[in-house]
Design a protein around this motif. Structure first.
Motif, PDB file in Angstrom:
ATOM      1  N   SER A  33       0.831  -1.205   0.000  1.00  0.00           N
ATOM      2  CA  SER A  33       0.000   0.000   0.000  1.00  0.00           C
ATOM      3  C   SER A  33       0.864   1.254   0.000  1.00  0.00           C
ATOM      4  N   LEU A  34       1.944   1.245   0.752  1.00  0.00           N
ATOM      5  CA  LEU A  34       2.866   2.379   0.801  1.00  0.00           C
ATOM      6  C   LEU A  34       3.551   2.567  -0.549  1.00  0.00           C
ATOM      7  N   ILE A  35       3.972   1.474  -1.155  1.00  0.00           N
ATOM      8  CA  ILE A  35       4.624   1.534  -2.466  1.00  0.00           C
ATOM      9  C   ILE A  35       3.701   2.225  -3.465  1.00  0.00           C
ATOM     10  N   GLU A  36       2.437   1.827  -3.504  1.00  0.00           N
ATOM     11  CA  GLU A  36       1.515   2.406  -4.485  1.00  0.00           C
ATOM     12  C   GLU A  36       1.188   3.863  -4.175  1.00  0.00           C
ATOM     13  N   LEU A  37       1.088   4.220  -2.896  1.00  0.00           N
ATOM     14  CA  LEU A  37       0.866   5.628  -2.551  1.00  0.00           C
ATOM     15  C   LEU A  37       2.043   6.487  -2.997  1.00  0.00           C
ATOM     16  N   VAL A  38       3.248   6.012  -2.752  1.00  0.00           N
ATOM     17  CA  VAL A  38       4.450   6.755  -3.148  1.00  0.00           C
ATOM     18  C   VAL A  38       4.522   6.889  -4.665  1.00  0.00           C
ATOM     19  N   ALA A  59      -3.098   0.222  -7.018  1.00  0.00           N
ATOM     20  CA  ALA A  59      -3.440   0.442  -5.612  1.00  0.00           C
ATOM     21  C   ALA A  59      -4.818  -0.132  -5.296  1.00  0.00           C
ATOM     22  N   ARG A  60      -5.768   0.112  -6.157  1.00  0.00           N
ATOM     23  CA  ARG A  60      -7.127  -0.419  -5.948  1.00  0.00           C
ATOM     24  C   ARG A  60      -7.110  -1.953  -5.945  1.00  0.00           C
ATOM     25  N   LYS A  61      -6.315  -2.561  -6.836  1.00  0.00           N
ATOM     26  CA  LYS A  61      -6.213  -4.024  -6.873  1.00  0.00           C
ATOM     27  C   LYS A  61      -5.646  -4.580  -5.568  1.00  0.00           C
ATOM     28  N   GLU A  66     -10.749   4.257  -2.537  1.00  0.00           N
ATOM     29  CA  GLU A  66     -10.872   5.406  -3.432  1.00  0.00           C
ATOM     30  C   GLU A  66     -10.655   6.701  -2.670  1.00  0.00           C
ATOM     31  N   GLN A  67     -11.171   6.784  -1.456  1.00  0.00           N
ATOM     32  CA  GLN A  67     -11.034   8.012  -0.678  1.00  0.00           C
ATOM     33  C   GLN A  67      -9.568   8.374  -0.475  1.00  0.00           C
ATOM     34  N   ARG A  68      -8.744   7.406  -0.099  1.00  0.00           N
ATOM     35  CA  ARG A  68      -7.317   7.694   0.116  1.00  0.00           C
ATOM     36  C   ARG A  68      -6.621   8.078  -1.183  1.00  0.00           C
ATOM     37  N   LEU A  69      -7.039   7.516  -2.277  1.00  0.00           N
ATOM     38  CA  LEU A  69      -6.463   7.905  -3.568  1.00  0.00           C
ATOM     39  C   LEU A  69      -6.911   9.305  -3.968  1.00  0.00           C
ATOM     40  N   TYR A  70      -8.181   9.606  -3.750  1.00  0.00           N
ATOM     41  CA  TYR A  70      -8.693  10.943  -4.089  1.00  0.00           C
ATOM     42  C   TYR A  70      -8.027  12.037  -3.255  1.00  0.00           C
ATOM     43  N   ASN A  73      -3.421  13.941  -3.156  1.00  0.00           N
ATOM     44  CA  ASN A  73      -2.821  15.223  -3.524  1.00  0.00           C
ATOM     45  C   ASN A  73      -2.879  16.235  -2.379  1.00  0.00           C
ATOM     46  N   ALA A  74      -3.748  16.000  -1.420  1.00  0.00           N
ATOM     47  CA  ALA A  74      -3.897  16.880  -0.258  1.00  0.00           C
ATOM     48  C   ALA A  74      -3.660  16.093   1.034  1.00  0.00           C
ATOM     49  N   TRP A  75      -2.693  15.211   1.035  1.00  0.00           N
ATOM     50  CA  TRP A  75      -2.470  14.290   2.150  1.00  0.00           C
ATOM     51  C   TRP A  75      -2.217  14.995   3.479  1.00  0.00           C
ATOM     52  N   ARG A  76      -1.649  16.176   3.458  1.00  0.00           N
ATOM     53  CA  ARG A  76      -1.361  16.884   4.713  1.00  0.00           C
ATOM     54  C   ARG A  76      -2.648  17.255   5.462  1.00  0.00           C
ATOM     55  N   GLU A  77      -3.709  17.518   4.721  1.00  0.00           N
ATOM     56  CA  GLU A  77      -4.981  17.926   5.320  1.00  0.00           C
ATOM     57  C   GLU A  77      -5.946  16.762   5.534  1.00  0.00           C
ATOM     58  N   ALA A  78      -5.588  15.593   5.067  1.00  0.00           N
ATOM     59  CA  ALA A  78      -6.503  14.448   5.127  1.00  0.00           C
ATOM     60  C   ALA A  78      -6.107  13.512   6.278  1.00  0.00           C
ATOM     61  N   PRO A  79      -7.049  13.171   7.145  1.00  0.00           N
ATOM     62  CA  PRO A  79      -6.736  12.353   8.319  1.00  0.00           C
ATOM     63  C   PRO A  79      -6.705  10.845   8.053  1.00  0.00           C
ATOM     64  N   VAL A  80      -6.563  10.435   6.807  1.00  0.00           N
ATOM     65  CA  VAL A  80      -6.684   9.014   6.470  1.00  0.00           C
ATOM     66  C   VAL A  80      -5.334   8.302   6.282  1.00  0.00           C
ATOM     67  N   TYR A  81      -4.236   8.997   6.560  1.00  0.00           N
ATOM     68  CA  TYR A  81      -2.910   8.405   6.373  1.00  0.00           C
ATOM     69  C   TYR A  81      -2.205   8.264   7.716  1.00  0.00           C
ATOM     70  N   SER A  82      -1.473   7.173   7.865  1.00  0.00           N
ATOM     71  CA  SER A  82      -0.724   6.940   9.106  1.00  0.00           C
ATOM     72  C   SER A  82       0.479   7.883   9.175  1.00  0.00           C
TER      73      SER A  82
END
Length: 154
Positions: A33-38, A59-61, A66-70, A73-82
């Motif tokens: 999951s980390l590999i695909e996010l990066v 990543a979906r496979k 979808e929410q984490r993928l959407y 681009n704004a990961w700093r403001e999104a509470p869905v990442y460790s």
């Protein structure tokens, strides 16, 4: 957009070497999951449509939402990442934009809080590898496969 060339056919041995690095990175022990996010985040920064398309599908496979993928681009403001993912995403941005950032100490220190030395090297090689793929795809105008209906609507 029209492809400039099929770079995999033009220099197969060179691409095979990059593919071997890709295989090593995939087997490095970093979470899929980390590999695909990066890969997706670096591709977003670089504007590589081919790679964004590929890695969001991959990543979906692998179960990414979808929410984490959407929100990537704004990961700093999104509470869905460790915290580990956040450190990796910050390092991804710093290394992808190395000419601008010079990999700041504070970003490196945060990565080291969450990644061992070996993992930090593997993460950095992951970032370097996706940046190489992005540069090939963009330079030679690799076109992402699209469904006929989506292409005709554009």
């Amino acid at each position: 957009m029209k492809p400039r060339m099929n770079f995999t056919q033009a220099a197969p041995d060179t691409i095979k070497a990059l593919g071997a690095l890709e295989t090593q990175v995939q087997a490095s022990g970093l979470e899929q999951s980390l590999i695909e996010l990066v890969k997706t985040r670096a591709s977003q920064i670089n504007g590589c449509a081919f790679c964004i398309n590929m890695h969001t599908q991959d990543a979906r496979k692998h179960g990414e939402t979808e929410q984490r993928l959407y929100l990537l681009n704004a990961w700093r403001e999104a509470p869905v990442y460790s915290e580990r993912e956040r450190a990796a995403l910050a390092w991804t941005e710093a290394v992808t934009l190395i000419a601008e950032t010079h990999a700041p100490d504070e970003v490196y220190e945060d990565v080291r809080k969450h990644f061992s030395e070996q993992e930090t090297v593997n993460l950095t090689m992951l970032i370097a590898t996706i940046n190489a793929w992005n540069r090939l795809a963009i330079a030679f105008r690799a076109v992402p496969p699209v469904k006929a209906r989506a292409a005709s609507a554009a």
